[in-house]
Enzyme design. Structure first.
Site, PDB file in Angstrom:
ATOM      1  N   ASP A  38      20.805  23.551 -65.521  1.00 60.14           N
ATOM      2  CA  ASP A  38      21.077  22.275 -66.198  1.00 60.14           C
ATOM      3  C   ASP A  38      22.359  21.602 -65.718  1.00 60.14           C
ATOM      4  OD1 ASP A  38      22.773  24.072 -67.421  1.00 60.14           O
ATOM      5  OD2 ASP A  38      22.170  23.602 -69.478  1.00 60.14           O
ATOM      6  N   ARG A  39      23.137  22.286 -64.875  1.00 56.95           N
ATOM      7  CA  ARG A  39      24.364  21.654 -64.368  1.00 56.95           C
ATOM      8  C   ARG A  39      24.177  21.231 -62.921  1.00 56.95           C
ATOM      9  NH1 ARG A  39      29.761  24.513 -66.639  1.00 56.95           N
ATOM     10  NH2 ARG A  39      29.024  24.855 -68.765  1.00 56.95           N
ATOM     11  N   SER A  98      31.786  18.899 -67.566  1.00 62.86           N
ATOM     12  CA  SER A  98      31.515  20.258 -67.117  1.00 62.86           C
ATOM     13  C   SER A  98      30.282  20.316 -66.205  1.00 62.86           C
ATOM     14  CB  SER A  98      31.299  21.148 -68.336  1.00 62.86           C
ATOM     15  OG  SER A  98      30.309  20.587 -69.183  1.00 62.86           O
ATOM     16  N   LYS A 125      20.669  18.507 -70.386  1.00 60.51           N
ATOM     17  CA  LYS A 125      21.217  18.059 -69.117  1.00 60.51           C
ATOM     18  C   LYS A 125      20.367  18.664 -68.010  1.00 60.51           C
ATOM     19  CE  LYS A 125      25.047  21.456 -69.203  1.00 60.51           C
ATOM     20  NZ  LYS A 125      25.061  22.112 -70.510  1.00 60.51           N
ATOM     21  N   LYS A 161      18.761  30.648 -76.945  1.00 63.61           N
ATOM     22  CA  LYS A 161      18.962  29.331 -77.538  1.00 63.61           C
ATOM     23  C   LYS A 161      17.625  28.818 -78.031  1.00 63.61           C
ATOM     24  CE  LYS A 161      19.611  25.993 -74.551  1.00 63.61           C
ATOM     25  NZ  LYS A 161      20.031  24.842 -73.755  1.00 63.61           N
ATOM     26  N   THR A 205      28.622  26.707 -78.532  1.00 62.35           N
ATOM     27  CA  THR A 205      28.347  25.382 -77.951  1.00 62.35           C
ATOM     28  C   THR A 205      26.883  25.285 -77.514  1.00 62.35           C
ATOM     29  OG1 THR A 205      30.604  25.455 -77.044  1.00 62.35           O
ATOM     30  CG2 THR A 205      29.190  23.695 -76.262  1.00 62.35           C
TER      31      THR A 205
HETATM   32  C1  VG1 Z   1      30.788  24.554 -71.872  1.00 64.18           C
HETATM   33  C2  VG1 Z   1      31.070  23.127 -71.429  1.00 64.18           C
HETATM   34  C3  VG1 Z   1      30.182  22.161 -72.182  1.00 64.18           C
HETATM   35  C4  VG1 Z   1      28.711  22.555 -71.995  1.00 64.18           C
HETATM   36  C5  VG1 Z   1      28.506  24.010 -72.407  1.00 64.18           C
HETATM   37  C6  VG1 Z   1      27.106  24.494 -72.114  1.00 64.18           C
HETATM   38  O1  VG1 Z   1      31.092  24.697 -73.241  1.00 64.18           O
HETATM   39  O2  VG1 Z   1      32.428  22.805 -71.608  1.00 64.18           O
HETATM   40  O3  VG1 Z   1      30.426  20.853 -71.739  1.00 64.18           O
HETATM   41  O4  VG1 Z   1      27.871  21.740 -72.760  1.00 64.18           O
HETATM   42  O5  VG1 Z   1      29.411  24.847 -71.679  1.00 64.18           O
HETATM   43  O6  VG1 Z   1      26.828  24.364 -70.753  1.00 64.18           O
HETATM   44  P1  VG1 Z   1      32.460  25.347 -73.777  1.00 64.18           P
HETATM   45  O7  VG1 Z   1      32.321  25.382 -75.265  1.00 64.18           O
HETATM   46  O8  VG1 Z   1      32.596  26.666 -73.130  1.00 64.18           O
HETATM   47  O9  VG1 Z   1      33.544  24.417 -73.304  1.00 64.18           O
HETATM   48  V1  VG1 Z   1      25.720  25.399 -70.044  1.00 64.18           V
HETATM   49  O10 VG1 Z   1      25.395  24.908 -68.564  1.00 64.18           O
HETATM   50  O11 VG1 Z   1      25.928  26.648 -70.816  1.00 64.18           O
HETATM   51  O12 VG1 Z   1      24.272  25.284 -70.775  1.00 64.18           O
HETATM   52 CO    CO Z   2      23.747  25.736 -67.905  1.00 61.37          CO
END
Ligand code: VG1
Ligand code: CO
Length: 543
Positions: A281-282, A365, A376, A126, A18
């Site tokens: 980012d969260r 999330s 984000k 990334k 992701t």
């Molecule tokens: C999770 C979240 C997703 C988010 C991703 C990266 O992915 O559900 O909404 O974009 O993490 O967030 P997954 O595939 O585990 O559901 V972060 O703060 O890693 O950059």
């Molecule tokens: Co993050």
């Protein structure tokens, strides 16, 4: 000092998920593992001669070593310049900001975001493109295919350079500029939000607690909140980035940010609480004795956006990830603007933002952001809320309560079953796929299924297609159950079950969330056979 060509063998499984490639630290520590991936990124980019690269990470264990490796590989690939955050630190949103501001070819972010760190934790990498956002799937797939056939990588054998002192040095012909990780980002925030109004708010004795979770956002929050906005010292807690995040899980939700939740639940709680994750980012937004779900946060920001100077002209559109609640859709309807539903992961918002179709984006999330960058952005959301609180003079609970009264409430929860056996998780999803067509029209408890499908998305800008992005069961009254497997975990599989119920009547806006969703939770178990397939009677984390 010269450029070495080193023979290597491909490692299996270097496919980004992701959000980048995430593995246990011990896997990344294998000789050539990181080098192979970085070489594959550079091979995919083609000619890097004369270009600028941005580099930084969330400061987790292995960050410093990885920064040196990547700098020395960049020097071997003809980059003219690398902008690296001091101490190897740059938050994900800051990388996006710096790439855009300095016209870089792209950037490399070293982070496993919300995953735990330390020698036994996770590491990640990334690649972000010139627009500042995560590479789209066409690019990550090309990188992955390259990792499968890689035979050699190139690296300079120059000694390690000092990344702690601001200023310019060289590796081979390449310039390395160590930059202040906060400066460009802080300057951008100042342009978007009413800093004078927020300063005046703190001047009136408004109290806030920001939990940096010992991750990357601490220095950003301290500079901006305590430095530029005059919040009292001590507003930021756990503000020093640690290689293992103090042994905690840097995931800002009510379960992992328990300290903040306890502070906000006390009788003398501050007016406003917030936390950010590993790479900044969260965001989690908390009022006094009052949690805000990320889906509601997106909707409230959208409904009140014009109170912030950067959004005074209004929104062009809103985009949310498919499992995110439909609270934002109601705001978009009221504003007469489109609301886009994209798959999970910020990379799917990039084209919409670039094309000017969406201004605000959000994920359930704890991710919210806008067209100011292409990631984000945790602290951005916190400043946005501060701006709304300062200008409206209302409390967090008042703003959200009034929002529900106007638009109705979308009760929402996510149930995670972490580190379950991969085989069972895949079989659960496969067995659901078989049932999909038969589900339409069925009565499930008090609900009637409107449709059930496996979400697939055609990007409205570039036409690219993403399939199997989550199974959704949508009821005739708009309630939903969504099942998805995580693409960021590093152990077994993680099943996410997303539950949503819409309630228009204000008389029912104050139920405990799990109680409000109890009928859907039961249906999710019965239809998905979760206990049977995972061997788990209850979720590991409920948010
Ligand atoms: C999770 C979240 C997703 C988010 C991703 C990266 O992915 O559900 O909404 O974009 O993490 O967030 P997954 O595939 O585990 O559901 V972060 O703060 O890693 O950059
Ligand atoms: Co993050």
């Amino acid at each position: 000092m010269s450029i070495q060509t080193v023979a290597t063998k491909a490692f299996p499984g270097q496919r980004p998920g992701t959000s980048g490639l995430r593995k246990k630290v011990s896997i990344f520590q294998q000789p050539s593992y990181l080098e192979n991936f970085v070489q594959s990124v550079f091979d995919t980019l083609g000619d890097c001669a004369g270009k600028t690269l941005v580099l930084g990470g969330d400061g987790r264990f292995h960050n410093r070593e990885a920064v040196q490796t990547i700098l020395h590989m960049a020097a071997a690939h003809g980059f003219a310049k690398v902008l690296v955050g001091q101490g190897g630190i740059l938050s994900t949103p800051a990388v996006s900001c710096v790439i855009r501001k300095h016209g870089a070819l792209g950037g490399i972010v070293l982070s496993a975001s919300h995953n735990p760190g330390g020698p036994d934790g996770d590491f990640g990498i990334k690649y972000n493109i010139a627009a500042g956002g995560p590479a789209p799937e066409s690019v990550t797939e090309a990188i992955f295919h390259r990792t499968e056939s890689i035979k050699q990588y190139r690296i300079s054998d120059a000694p390690a350079i000092d990344i702690d002192r601001l200023g310019v040095s060289h590796i081979e012909q390449m310039e390395v500029e160590v930059i202040d990780p906060v400066a460009d980002y802080a300057e951008l925030m100042q342009r978007l939000f009413d800093f004078d109004a927020i300063k005046a708010l703190f001047g009136r004795g408004f109290r806030m607690c920001f939990d940096g979770m010992h991750a990357v956002s601490g220095p950003y929050a301290t500079t901006i909140l305590e430095g530029m906005l005059g919040a009292p010292a001590g507003t930021v807690i756990n503000g020093v980035p640690l290689e293992d995040f103090g042994g905690h899980h840097p995931d800002p939700n009510p379960v992992n940010a328990a300290q903040l939740i306890a502070i906000m639940a006390a009788d003398d709680a501050p007016d406003f609480g917030a936390a950010s994750d590993g790479d900044g980012d969260r965001n989690m937004i908390v009022g006094r004795k009052f949690d805000v779900t990320p889906s509601d946060s997106l909707a409230v920001l959208a409904a009140n956006a014009t109170l912030a100077p950067g959004y005074r002209a209004g929104l062009k559109g809103i985009a949310r990830s498919m499992p995110t609640s439909r609270a934002a859709d109601r705001v978009a309807d009221a504003l007469g603007i489109p609301c886009y539903e994209a798959p999970t992961g910020w990379k799917f918002f990039g084209t919409l933002l670039d094309a000017g179709k969406a201004t605000l984006c959000g994920e359930e999330s704890y991710g919210t952001g806008s067209d100011h960058i292409r990631e984000k952005d945790g602290l951005w959301a916190v400043l946005f809320w501060l701006n709304l609180l300062a200008v409206s003079g209302k409390s967090v609970e008042q703003l959200v309560g009034e929002h529900w009264a106007r638009f109705g409430r979308n009760y929402y929860s996510r149930h995670d079953y972490e580190a379950v056996e991969t085989k069972g998780a895949n079989e659960l999803m496969a067995s659901l796929r078989v049932k999909l067509t038969a589900l339409a029209g069925q009565d499930l408890g008090h609900y009637v299924v409107d449709f059930a499908d496996d979400f697939s998305y055609t990007d409205p800008v570039d036409g690219s297609v993403a399939t199997q992005q989550g199974i959704r069961i949508v009821m005739t009254n708009g309630s939903r159950i969504v099942y998805r497997l995580s693409g960021t975990g590093t152990e077994g599989a993680t099943l996410r079950v997303y539950l949503e119920r819409y309630e228009a009547d204000p008389a029912y806006h104050h139920l405990p969330t799990q109680q409000a969703l109890s009928a859907l939770i039961l249906i999710a178990e019965q239809v998905g056979g979760i206990t049977g397939w995972t061997g788990r009677a209850r979720p590991t984390v409920t948010t």
